[in-house]
Design a protein around this motif. Structure first.
Motif, PDB file in Angstrom:
ATOM      1  N   UNK A   1       0.843  -1.349  -0.256  1.00  0.00           N
ATOM      2  CA  UNK A   1      -0.206   0.118   0.089  1.00  0.00           C
ATOM      3  C   UNK A   1       0.973   1.225  -0.091  1.00  0.00           C
ATOM      4  N   UNK A   2       2.295   1.162   0.496  1.00  0.00           N
ATOM      5  CA  UNK A   2       2.925   2.288   0.424  1.00  0.00           C
ATOM      6  C   UNK A   2       2.979   2.877  -1.044  1.00  0.00           C
ATOM      7  N   UNK A   3       3.312   1.970  -1.896  1.00  0.00           N
ATOM      8  CA  UNK A   3       3.721   2.308  -3.451  1.00  0.00           C
ATOM      9  C   UNK A   3       2.313   2.280  -4.242  1.00  0.00           C
ATOM     10  N   UNK A   4       1.182   1.698  -3.575  1.00  0.00           N
ATOM     11  CA  UNK A   4      -0.036   1.564  -4.459  1.00  0.00           C
ATOM     12  C   UNK A   4      -1.049   1.711  -3.292  1.00  0.00           C
ATOM     13  N   UNK A   5      -1.308   2.959  -2.825  1.00  0.00           N
ATOM     14  CA  UNK A   5      -2.142   3.558  -1.843  1.00  0.00           C
ATOM     15  C   UNK A   5      -3.633   3.529  -2.378  1.00  0.00           C
ATOM     16  N   UNK A   6      -4.336   2.606  -1.610  1.00  0.00           N
ATOM     17  CA  UNK A   6      -5.735   2.709  -1.969  1.00  0.00           C
ATOM     18  C   UNK A   6      -6.605   3.875  -1.914  1.00  0.00           C
ATOM     19  N   UNK A   7      -6.023   4.740  -1.013  1.00  0.00           N
ATOM     20  CA  UNK A   7      -6.795   5.910  -0.961  1.00  0.00           C
ATOM     21  C   UNK A   7      -6.391   7.066  -1.997  1.00  0.00           C
ATOM     22  N   UNK A   8      -5.389   6.757  -2.660  1.00  0.00           N
ATOM     23  CA  UNK A   8      -4.886   7.644  -3.517  1.00  0.00           C
ATOM     24  C   UNK A   8      -4.753   7.092  -5.151  1.00  0.00           C
ATOM     25  N   UNK A   9      -5.807   6.440  -5.459  1.00  0.00           N
ATOM     26  CA  UNK A   9      -5.681   5.999  -6.920  1.00  0.00           C
ATOM     27  C   UNK A   9      -4.713   4.583  -6.943  1.00  0.00           C
ATOM     28  N   UNK A  10      -4.222   4.006  -6.032  1.00  0.00           N
ATOM     29  CA  UNK A  10      -3.224   3.114  -6.006  1.00  0.00           C
ATOM     30  C   UNK A  10      -2.043   3.163  -6.592  1.00  0.00           C
ATOM     31  N   UNK A  11      -1.590   4.501  -6.318  1.00  0.00           N
ATOM     32  CA  UNK A  11      -0.266   4.878  -6.565  1.00  0.00           C
ATOM     33  C   UNK A  11       0.400   5.312  -5.558  1.00  0.00           C
ATOM     34  N   UNK A  12       1.865   5.580  -5.741  1.00  0.00           N
ATOM     35  CA  UNK A  12       2.936   5.997  -4.596  1.00  0.00           C
ATOM     36  C   UNK A  12       2.591   7.712  -4.526  1.00  0.00           C
ATOM     37  N   UNK A  13       1.682   8.083  -3.642  1.00  0.00           N
ATOM     38  CA  UNK A  13       1.570   9.384  -3.506  1.00  0.00           C
ATOM     39  C   UNK A  13       2.296  10.232  -2.860  1.00  0.00           C
TER      40      UNK A  13
ATOM     41  N   UNK B   1       1.177   0.308 -22.767  1.00  0.00           N
ATOM     42  CA  UNK B   1      -0.120   1.232 -22.830  1.00  0.00           C
ATOM     43  C   UNK B   1      -0.719   0.978 -21.499  1.00  0.00           C
ATOM     44  N   UNK B   2      -0.665   2.074 -20.699  1.00  0.00           N
ATOM     45  CA  UNK B   2      -1.703   1.868 -19.498  1.00  0.00           C
ATOM     46  C   UNK B   2      -3.050   2.221 -19.747  1.00  0.00           C
ATOM     47  N   UNK B   3      -3.789   1.397 -18.483  1.00  0.00           N
ATOM     48  CA  UNK B   3      -5.166   1.906 -18.292  1.00  0.00           C
ATOM     49  C   UNK B   3      -5.273   3.420 -18.309  1.00  0.00           C
ATOM     50  N   UNK B   4      -6.386   4.018 -18.528  1.00  0.00           N
ATOM     51  CA  UNK B   4      -6.595   5.459 -18.498  1.00  0.00           C
ATOM     52  C   UNK B   4      -7.503   5.606 -17.455  1.00  0.00           C
ATOM     53  N   UNK B   5      -8.205   4.404 -16.827  1.00  0.00           N
ATOM     54  CA  UNK B   5      -9.035   4.711 -15.657  1.00  0.00           C
ATOM     55  C   UNK B   5      -8.296   5.108 -14.606  1.00  0.00           C
ATOM     56  N   UNK B   6      -8.847   6.071 -14.015  1.00  0.00           N
ATOM     57  CA  UNK B   6      -8.293   6.840 -12.592  1.00  0.00           C
ATOM     58  C   UNK B   6      -7.033   7.779 -13.141  1.00  0.00           C
ATOM     59  N   UNK B   7      -6.911   8.068 -14.622  1.00  0.00           N
ATOM     60  CA  UNK B   7      -5.671   8.644 -14.914  1.00  0.00           C
ATOM     61  C   UNK B   7      -5.635  10.236 -14.458  1.00  0.00           C
ATOM     62  N   UNK B   8      -6.819  10.700 -14.106  1.00  0.00           N
ATOM     63  CA  UNK B   8      -6.761  12.176 -13.622  1.00  0.00           C
ATOM     64  C   UNK B   8      -6.173  12.076 -12.406  1.00  0.00           C
ATOM     65  N   UNK B   9      -6.063  11.189 -11.520  1.00  0.00           N
ATOM     66  CA  UNK B   9      -5.532  11.173 -10.308  1.00  0.00           C
ATOM     67  C   UNK B   9      -4.227  10.231  -9.899  1.00  0.00           C
ATOM     68  N   UNK B  10      -3.701  10.081 -11.017  1.00  0.00           N
ATOM     69  CA  UNK B  10      -2.528   8.899 -11.098  1.00  0.00           C
ATOM     70  C   UNK B  10      -1.322   9.279 -11.493  1.00  0.00           C
TER      71      UNK B  10
END
Length: 386
Positions: free
Chosen positions: A59-71, A295-304
């Motif tokens: 979860x540190x690098x794929x935070x469920x509260x922040x679009x599953x990224x390292x925020x 090619x990455x998914x664009x789902x949640x692209x605005x917040x990732x």
């Protein structure tokens, strides 16, 4: 809700689901067993004790509260991740884990194109394989061996009980089996609706629950039209733009001319390195694949963001301007640096055939595309949209 709270709640849910501690046979076709497996995976996903310094989890690098990224900022504006040793920096941006369960296994399709897999280069075919990578990576979670991971699991009475129930007692004395059981559990969690709810505004519009604004509607028209843009050449999997489980990626590999992230390279010391992308996949030996990334998914692209495999761009609008520069002579300047766009890291394999399709875009059309891409954000992440 913070990560610690999530961890406690998931533990509680898992204990309740096991119905008084009665053993569950390892038949994972069973819905009850799958639920138990995914709930164990959820606890593992948040467990910092599976890193060398007990300070980093999935979860540190794929935070469920922040679009599953390292925020985290990590001293590089979030472009790449910081390891458990609090010093090591990677060279690639942590991709979102959302919808990653839908990636097909890595393979070459009938047209000779590489497709699917996990990580930016597809080197792992499954989520379980991906989950097994970071704990043993010396610049990530930093554990010395599978035996060391097994020891951390065995020191936890909760894990001992649950792994025994799900996989049998023998799994606890065999580090290979235990490590595999751990990755299978994390994969089960990543296959749940937590990671892929399909409840964005785009999905809600398809279900007739909402309507697009005029700007979003224009963006949708531009996105799905080969006459006005080339977006859907790579970011549309299904023939119809109204497919309810569209992931907005064809899962292929492309070199789109991304420049080196010089700021990151100055920080991580990899000055003389070049990221060969797909060519670093052990199953690929064709040098024409150098510099290509999935090619990455664009789902949640605005917040990732940050964007691209190396996090070189901070803003989503910059990404669209970067694409537009191939067809628009007026877009000579990177708006984030106020300097000329830098040259590609791997110029010889850039896919100009696709990139140079389509007319130049006006600022109004770029704004509309950004507005449409915002609608691909899962409902729980909508407050994160800038």
């Amino acid at each position: 809700m913070n990560v610690s709270t999530c961890f406690v709640l998931l533990c509680a849910v898992f204990i309740v689901s096991c119905k008084g501690g009665k053993p569950i046979k390892p038949n994972f076709d069973s819905r009850v067993a799958q639920d138990a497996l995914s709930q164990l995976g959820a606890v593992l996903y948040f467990d910092v004790n599976l890193s060398k310094n007990r300070n980093q989890s999935c979860a540190t690098c794929h935070n469920p509260q922040k679009g599953f990224i390292d925020d985290r900022d990590n001293g590089v504006f979030g472009a790449v991740s910081l390891g458990s040793d609090t010093q090591s920096l990677g060279d690639r941006n942590a991709p979102t884990a959302s919808y990653a369960a839908l990636n097909p296994r890595f393979h070459k399709n009938s047209k000779g194109h590489y497709v699917g897999g996990q990580f930016h280069d597809g080197r792992e075919s499954t989520l379980a394989g991906q989950a097994g990578g970071p704990p043993l990576n010396p610049i990530e979670m930093g554990m010395e061996s599978k035996q060391a991971v097994a020891a951390r699991i065995n020191e936890n009475a909760f894990y001992v009980d649950k792994f025994k129930q799900l996989f049998g007692a023998d799994v606890l004395t065999n580090e290979e089996l235990l490590y595999d059981a751990m990755t299978q559990s994390i994969m089960a969690f990543e296959k749940t609706e937590v990671f892929m709810p399909f409840d964005s505004k785009y999905d809600r519009v398809l279900r007739g629950e909402e309507t697009f604004t005029s700007q979003e509607e224009l963006g949708k028209t531009l996105f799905f039209s080969q006459q006005f843009t080339n977006c859907n050449a790579c970011h549309q999997l299904n023939k119809s733009p109204f497919y309810s489980r569209e992931t907005f990626t064809n899962y292929r590999y492309e070199n789109i001319g991304v420049p080196v992230n010089r700021f990151v390279r100055e920080k991580n010391g990899m000055f003389d390195k070049k990221d060969a992308g797909l060519l670093l996949n052990p199953q690929v030996d064709d040098h024409q694949e150098r510099g290509k990334f999935r090619v990455p998914t664009l789902r949640n692209v605005a917040v990732t963001g940050p964007y691209m495999h190396n996090g070189v761009f901070q803003d989503l609008r910059t990404v669209i301007e970067f694409y537009d520069r191939f067809n628009n002579k007026s877009r000579r300047i990177n708006p984030e640096t106020n300097e000329l766009w830098e040259s590609p890291e791997w110029p010889k394999t850039v896919n100009l055939t696709e990139l140079e399709k389509g007319p130049a875009l006006t600022d109004q059309k770029i704004d509309a595309l950004v507005a449409f891409l915002n609608t691909l954000t899962d409902k729980k992440f909508e407050p994160l949209i800038h």
